[in-house]
Design a protein around this motif. Sequence first.
Motif, PDB file in Angstrom:
ATOM      1  N   ILE A 145      -1.401   3.500  -3.084  1.00 28.42           N
ATOM      2  CA  ILE A 145      -1.330   2.107  -3.001  1.00 28.42           C
ATOM      3  C   ILE A 145      -0.105   1.901  -2.366  1.00 28.42           C
ATOM      4  CG2 ILE A 145      -0.170   1.933  -5.208  1.00 28.42           C
ATOM      5  CD1 ILE A 145      -2.499  -0.538  -3.415  1.00 28.42           C
ATOM      6  N   PHE A 146       0.878   2.518  -2.703  1.00 28.72           N
ATOM      7  CA  PHE A 146       2.245   2.217  -1.937  1.00 28.72           C
ATOM      8  C   PHE A 146       2.096   2.730  -0.486  1.00 28.72           C
ATOM      9  CE2 PHE A 146       6.681   3.708  -0.724  1.00 28.72           C
ATOM     10  CZ  PHE A 146       7.317   2.076  -1.174  1.00 28.72           C
ATOM     11  N   ILE A 147       1.276   3.641  -0.133  1.00 30.78           N
ATOM     12  CA  ILE A 147       1.382   3.837   1.311  1.00 30.78           C
ATOM     13  C   ILE A 147       0.373   2.861   2.075  1.00 30.78           C
ATOM     14  CG2 ILE A 147       0.046   5.528   2.951  1.00 30.78           C
ATOM     15  CD1 ILE A 147       0.539   7.866   0.800  1.00 30.78           C
ATOM     16  N   GLN A 148      -0.806   2.469   1.439  1.00 26.46           N
ATOM     17  CA  GLN A 148      -1.347   1.228   2.013  1.00 26.46           C
ATOM     18  C   GLN A 148      -0.690  -0.075   2.066  1.00 26.46           C
ATOM     19  OE1 GLN A 148      -5.380   0.728   0.107  1.00 26.46           O
ATOM     20  NE2 GLN A 148      -5.351  -1.526   0.423  1.00 26.46           N
ATOM     21  N   ILE A 149       0.160  -0.334   1.184  1.00 23.56           N
ATOM     22  CA  ILE A 149       1.130  -1.480   1.458  1.00 23.56           C
ATOM     23  C   ILE A 149       2.088  -1.446   2.641  1.00 23.56           C
ATOM     24  CG2 ILE A 149       3.009  -2.632   0.367  1.00 23.56           C
ATOM     25  CD1 ILE A 149       1.748  -2.347  -2.392  1.00 23.56           C
ATOM     26  N   GLY A 150       2.680  -0.026   2.685  1.00 22.03           N
ATOM     27  CA  GLY A 150       3.408   0.198   3.876  1.00 22.03           C
ATOM     28  C   GLY A 150       2.846  -0.063   5.108  1.00 22.03           C
ATOM     29  N   LEU A 151       1.365   0.716   5.208  1.00 24.23           N
ATOM     30  CA  LEU A 151       0.959   0.522   6.371  1.00 24.23           C
ATOM     31  C   LEU A 151       0.389  -0.736   6.905  1.00 24.23           C
ATOM     32  CD1 LEU A 151      -1.062   3.636   5.928  1.00 24.23           C
ATOM     33  CD2 LEU A 151       0.370   3.442   7.720  1.00 24.23           C
ATOM     34  N   SER A 152       0.004  -1.532   5.838  1.00 16.22           N
ATOM     35  CA  SER A 152      -0.486  -2.984   6.062  1.00 16.22           C
ATOM     36  C   SER A 152       0.802  -3.721   6.418  1.00 16.22           C
ATOM     37  CB  SER A 152      -0.946  -3.373   4.752  1.00 16.22           C
ATOM     38  OG  SER A 152      -2.008  -2.821   4.192  1.00 16.22           O
ATOM     39  N   ALA A 153       1.917  -3.701   6.065  1.00 15.45           N
ATOM     40  CA  ALA A 153       2.926  -4.405   6.304  1.00 15.45           C
ATOM     41  C   ALA A 153       3.089  -4.349   8.102  1.00 15.45           C
ATOM     42  CB  ALA A 153       4.099  -4.030   5.669  1.00 15.45           C
TER      43      ALA A 153
END
Length: 340
Positions: A64-72
């Motif tokens: 989930i942290f990876i997804q947030i980082g990529l989404s930013a």
Amino acid sequence: MQNQFLFFFSALGGFNALLLSLYFAVQARKKNTSNYFLSALLFVLSIRIIKSVFFYFNPQLGNIFIQIGLSACILIGPFLFLYLKSSVKEKKVNWSIHFFSYLTLITTLGIVYPYVENRQIWVWIVWAIYAQWLAYIIVAYKFIHPILLKIKGKESLKKIDIWLLSIYLGVTIIWIAYYTANYTSYIVGALSFSFILYLIALLLIFRNNNEPAFFQEKEKYKNKLIPLETQEHIDLKLSIIADRELFVNPNFTLEDAAKELKVTKHILSQYLNEKLGKSFSNLINEYRIEKAKELLRNEKSHTVESIGYDSGFNSKSTFFTTFKKVTGLTPTEYQKNHSK
């Protein structure tokens, strides 16, 4: 030990970006709304940087942290564009289109295709995000182009010019680093640390000198009224600049004009901004363009370049760019259309 140093400096870049983001968020309440966009830009950059750094040193990082980082990343380009546009132009910026549309899109994709279950799909999503980021960098170039023309024409840069150019180049370099490093390299964190450290140093230099802070430039005339008699005096005397063709001196400054009109340069600058809706450089360039148009129509033995210099421009590129911007034609095209 080497990896620990890399981790420290890379993570520090993201942390410093968060602190700068907070600083400009506070500044925005006191100065101008463009700083909200700068704050948001630094915030989404910091999220992306921190994700990259922690993922490199901890591959087991939560999905989930990876997804947030990529989404930013989908908001980096828009916030860069919005910040530059709001800093260069006085008009209100329709930020909601650039913000909510992409936020809705990436949120929907994240719900429908969560990263943990759709990593292969996210490879394509990330490619699309970086293409969008690049597209905004290209579109935002139009706000930086006038600054580059100043450099090419060896004109002096304002503090805000240096700052905006630094922001643009820094974000562009970070994009290049991510694009060429498969999005996970700690080198991006180190580059980001250097970029943020440079911004902090630049900010301290600009804030500690004796000139007005560049974040306050748009509100420098707030609550200051020009006396009516002073306005009438400038109304009568302003034509001196055109009548005596003082503008053909390429080094003619606001201070020179103020001395001719017997007012302070601050009063004259305020008058031009409030009464005529233009800066001193805009006014002088208008005079120079009118002079150039006259010479282009009548002086067939002169080269176009020499006409630019005779009109007061200090470089060929500045003359051609300004002339095209004002008339919609290049000097050569104008001369052909108005030849007698």
